[in-house]
Scaffold this active site. Sequence first.
Site, PDB file in Angstrom:
ATOM      1  N   ARG A  20       0.820  -1.220   0.000  1.00 17.51           N
ATOM      2  CA  ARG A  20       0.000   0.000   0.000  1.00 17.51           C
ATOM      3  C   ARG A  20       0.850   1.264   0.000  1.00 17.51           C
ATOM      4  NH1 ARG A  20      -4.764  -2.418   3.687  1.00 17.51           N
ATOM      5  NH2 ARG A  20      -6.105  -2.972   1.948  1.00 17.51           N
ATOM      6  N   LYS A  37     -18.951 -16.873   1.182  1.00 19.40           N
ATOM      7  CA  LYS A  37     -20.406 -16.778   1.257  1.00 19.40           C
ATOM      8  C   LYS A  37     -21.063 -16.202   0.013  1.00 19.40           C
ATOM      9  CE  LYS A  37     -20.624 -16.074   6.219  1.00 19.40           C
ATOM     10  NZ  LYS A  37     -20.750 -14.989   7.203  1.00 19.40           N
ATOM     11  N   GLY A  57      -8.043  -8.393  -2.284  1.00 23.94           N
ATOM     12  CA  GLY A  57      -8.193  -9.344  -1.185  1.00 23.94           C
ATOM     13  C   GLY A  57      -7.494 -10.670  -1.423  1.00 23.94           C
ATOM     14  N   GLY A  68     -12.883  -4.282  -1.097  1.00 26.35           N
ATOM     15  CA  GLY A  68     -14.253  -3.817  -0.844  1.00 26.35           C
ATOM     16  C   GLY A  68     -14.685  -2.736  -1.810  1.00 26.35           C
TER      17      GLY A  68
HETATM   18  P1  AMP Z   1     -14.231 -14.066   0.942  1.00 26.06           P
HETATM   19  O1  AMP Z   1     -13.678 -13.166   2.025  1.00 26.06           O
HETATM   20  O2  AMP Z   1     -15.702 -14.119   0.876  1.00 26.06           O
HETATM   21  O3  AMP Z   1     -13.559 -13.849  -0.389  1.00 26.06           O
HETATM   22  O4  AMP Z   1     -13.849 -15.523   1.406  1.00 26.06           O
HETATM   23  C1  AMP Z   1     -12.527 -15.954   1.547  1.00 26.06           C
HETATM   24  C2  AMP Z   1     -12.507 -17.134   2.471  1.00 26.06           C
HETATM   25  O5  AMP Z   1     -13.328 -18.159   1.970  1.00 26.06           O
HETATM   26  C3  AMP Z   1     -11.135 -17.719   2.637  1.00 26.06           C
HETATM   27  O6  AMP Z   1     -10.699 -17.497   3.935  1.00 26.06           O
HETATM   28  C4  AMP Z   1     -11.332 -19.193   2.339  1.00 26.06           C
HETATM   29  O7  AMP Z   1     -10.675 -20.027   3.257  1.00 26.06           O
HETATM   30  C5  AMP Z   1     -12.835 -19.371   2.452  1.00 26.06           C
HETATM   31  N1  AMP Z   1     -13.315 -20.510   1.666  1.00 26.06           N
HETATM   32  C6  AMP Z   1     -13.100 -20.737   0.371  1.00 26.06           C
HETATM   33  N2  AMP Z   1     -13.644 -21.906  -0.014  1.00 26.06           N
HETATM   34  C7  AMP Z   1     -14.194 -22.452   1.080  1.00 26.06           C
HETATM   35  C8  AMP Z   1     -14.896 -23.662   1.340  1.00 26.06           C
HETATM   36  N3  AMP Z   1     -15.117 -24.548   0.358  1.00 26.06           N
HETATM   37  N4  AMP Z   1     -15.335 -23.888   2.589  1.00 26.06           N
HETATM   38  C9  AMP Z   1     -15.104 -23.007   3.576  1.00 26.06           C
HETATM   39  N5  AMP Z   1     -14.442 -21.837   3.401  1.00 26.06           N
HETATM   40  C10 AMP Z   1     -13.997 -21.559   2.167  1.00 26.06           C
END
Ligand code: AMP
Length: 405
Positions: free
Chosen positions: A36, A207, A363, A386
């Site tokens: 950054r 999610k 991210g 974000g």
């Molecule tokens: P996000 O912040 O929504 O981009 O999510 C990133 C996180 O999703 C990471 O820490 C991953 O470990 C988690 N993740 C990815 N695939 C899976 C999965 N199949 N089950 C549980 N967590 C997951």
Amino acid sequence: MKGDLRAIDVKDKKVLVRVDFNVPLSKDYKVTDDTRIRGALPTLLYLVDQGAKVIVMSHLGRPLKKLLPDGTVDRDQFSLRHIVADFSKLIGQPIAFVDDTIGDEVSKNINTLQSGDILLLENTRFYPGEEKGDPQLANQLASLGEVYVNDAFGAAHRAHASTTLVADHFDESHKAFGFLMQKELDNAKKIQTNPARPFIAILGGAKVSDKILLIEALLEKADKIIIGGGMAYTFLKAQGGNVGNSMVEEDKLSLAIELMNKATSINKQIVLPTDSIAADKFAPDATYRNVSSDAIPDGWMGLDIGLEARIDYTRQLEGAGTVLWNGPMGVFEMEAFAHGTKAVAQAVAQATKNGAFSLIGGGDSAAAIEQSGLADQVSFISTGGGAMLELLEGKTLPGVTAILK
Ligand code: AMP
């Protein structure tokens, strides 16, 4: 053009620059990732070169969320003075630092600045008015400079005092985007307006609920949405698959169906992983095996896309004109479940080599590209997860609007 820094005469002027120096620090306050700081250098070097008196402000962490037992902010843990040495080394000149953000001491320091000097102010978030978007704080900040430059793309989706409200005190010939911010906006535009076809989005992460707006926006803009990561299992379960103990958002099952129906009705595709790496527990030393994504044994959970899905996704990306990647394909923090994400990183790099424009949405996907050593083989890696997400969802960012009005 509104927001163009080069159009403003900054020589001998006090230029207030909002950057995003929210860098990770180790326990003994060493900067562990200076990306950054490096991101803001082109703007700051330009201002120094033009003979401006450069006043730099940033936030660092969330000091108001971790108050000391006596209810005051921890002025040690969250102080920007920890980054002065790295900042100075990277920019190649001494940096003056003042341990406040507004007030007499700050004004005194500013009055001693010569053209080409840089003064770093203390963490903007030491003042509760920052995150509240307090007009009075914005007014006090604005009084420090004659020109305002916003280069903090990572904070542009927040209507905070130093990122947004402060800009109201400058007319259009006295405020501008920094070069990093401008680059982020220009690259997002390549996705938003007339993307080269086919435009393939590849989304992962934990999610569905975090990505609903993005999926809806992409159903309009992209030709195909490829899905991996934890969010895939909500879609797979909604289709009637057995996903065992995989991450599922039960309250989003009907939404998943709706999104898939919508895709079909407008002749677009939502692609799910045909197979998965299923594990018997959520741990690096879990026992795991490759299974069909809709037949994950009871008690097991899908933690990565499978071998077939990796080949499938790589093929799908091959002929892309535009690729947007946001979110890992699995629990990539654990080596055993990082291979799907690495395969996608490779595929995005290959698509770029074949002529696609590729944007990595910050991210975790940015981290995955860096870890795979492919950072220089994609078109653009966003520095603001974000903020980029909101931009691609079609939202206007308050920090951007404030410069343009
Ligand atoms: P996000 O912040 O929504 O981009 O999510 C990133 C996180 O999703 C990471 O820490 C991953 O470990 C988690 N993740 C990815 N695939 C899976 C999965 N199949 N089950 C549980 N967590 C997951």
